[in-house]
Design a protein around this motif. Structure first.
Motif, PDB file in Angstrom:
ATOM      1  N   MET A   1      -9.042  11.889 -29.021  1.00 56.95           N
ATOM      2  CA  MET A   1      -9.979  11.861 -27.898  1.00 56.95           C
ATOM      3  C   MET A   1      -9.984  13.211 -27.174  1.00 56.95           C
ATOM      4  N   THR A  23     -15.513  12.719 -21.649  1.00 60.34           N
ATOM      5  CA  THR A  23     -14.610  12.123 -22.638  1.00 60.34           C
ATOM      6  C   THR A  23     -15.397  11.903 -23.925  1.00 60.34           C
ATOM      7  N   ASP A  25     -14.762  10.164 -27.560  1.00 64.93           N
ATOM      8  CA  ASP A  25     -13.804   9.351 -28.318  1.00 64.93           C
ATOM      9  C   ASP A  25     -13.571   9.934 -29.702  1.00 64.93           C
ATOM     10  N   ARG A  26     -12.399   9.664 -30.222  1.00 66.35           N
ATOM     11  CA  ARG A  26     -12.059  10.102 -31.579  1.00 66.35           C
ATOM     12  C   ARG A  26     -13.069   9.525 -32.577  1.00 66.35           C
ATOM     13  N   GLN A  28     -16.220  10.172 -32.760  1.00 60.24           N
ATOM     14  CA  GLN A  28     -17.602  10.118 -32.269  1.00 60.24           C
ATOM     15  C   GLN A  28     -18.363  11.386 -32.674  1.00 60.24           C
ATOM     16  N   THR A 180     -14.216  13.963 -35.447  1.00 58.69           N
ATOM     17  CA  THR A 180     -14.998  13.966 -34.218  1.00 58.69           C
ATOM     18  C   THR A 180     -15.939  15.159 -34.305  1.00 58.69           C
TER      19      THR A 180
END
Ligand SMILES: Nc1ncnc2c1ncn2[C@@H]1O[C@H](COP(=O)(O)OP(=O)(O)OP(=O)(O)O)[C@@H](O)[C@H]1O
Length: 246
Positions: A1, A23, A25-26, A28, A180
């Motif tokens: 993340m 933020t 997310d991992r 994404q 990511t």
């Protein structure tokens, strides 16, 4: 993340990025759009650990970014002209001290992953088309198995059909590898097609003024681009862009 808490960046008394919370997310895939000079590349360089924030905190999985494995793809493929495809892709492994048999064995699969043929591995950059050079650049970024892939307008110099094709292939690679992704583009349709979220930045000092979720199902393909829903999502992002540029 990836987490940014009140991250700001100033160059020589000029604030380029206003305090920003974000933020990602991992796993994404996020695109970043905004007017020219609003600080998109600077934000990417902060995430890569190539620049330090003037204030605030930026971490990737609770670690400072320099310690994480990120990889960059730029608009210019920046291949070494005297090295073959294979040896250009080998370069980051050399720089990381990973030029051993186990790691080097990943090069042929990286070449195939980006849609190049085995015989392309022996060619020099001047023997490749612009699209093929971009594929080599992508393979060079992916061969280190990065957790975070940072892409700064990678397809901007390519013709539209090739760009759409590479968008589809990039999505397929992302699905397979699960990194990511943070992708900068000036092309709203490209951002909407690729992303799960489109972040819209304002003119300098850059702030994130909209975070637009994009919820199209997989597979995303040429048919999606022709739908009214796709046009409507592009309209939403364009609306925020116009507001941010004002
Ligand atoms: N190392 C630096 N030193 C001084 N100013 C810088 C530096 N890097 C970037 N800037 C300035 O910061 C601002 C934002 O630049 P940046 O490249 O991040 O914008 P951008 O949104 O990516 O632009 P574009 O869409 O045109 O590529 C610009 O005014 C640029 O001149």
């Amino acid at each position: 993340m990836i987490q940014l808490s009140a991250v700001a960046k100033t160059f020589a008394d000029q604030q380029v990025i206003a305090p920003t919370d974000l933020t990602i997310d991992r796993g994404q895939f996020v695109s970043l759009v905004g007017p020219s000079g609003c600080g998109k590349s600077t934000l990417l360089r902060l995430i890569a650990g190539l620049e330090e924030a003037t204030s605030g905190q930026l971490v990737i999985d609770q670690q400072p970014p320099a310690k994480m494995q990120t990889a960059f793809v730029f608009q210019d493929p920046t291949l070494l002209p005297w090295r073959t495809t294979h040896d250009n892709i080998r370069l980051p492994l050399e720089l990381l001290g990973q030029a051993d048999a186990q790691h080097l064995a990943k090069i042929p699969s990286a070449i195939r992953l980006v849609g190049l043929r085995d015989e392309d591995s022996r060619k020099l950059p001047r023997m490749l088309s612009g699209g093929m050079r971009m594929r080599v650049s992508l393979a060079r970024a992916l061969v280190t198995d990065p957790q975070v892939l940072l892409l700064d307008e990678p397809f901007a110099a390519l013709d539209d059909i090739l760009r759409q094709q590479l968008n589809e292939e990039l999505l397929a690679i992302w699905k397979q590898r699960g990194w990511t992704g943070v992708f900068i583009t000036h092309n709203v349709a490209e951002a909407v097609f690729l992303s799960q979220r489109v972040l819209v930045m304002s003119a300098r000092p850059g702030r994130i003024i909209a975070d637009v979720p994009i919820e199209f199902d997989a597979p995303r393909n040429a048919d999606l681009r022709a739908t009214a829903e796709f046009a409507a999502q592009c309209g939403v992002v364009s609306h925020h862009l116009r507001k941010g540029a004002a």
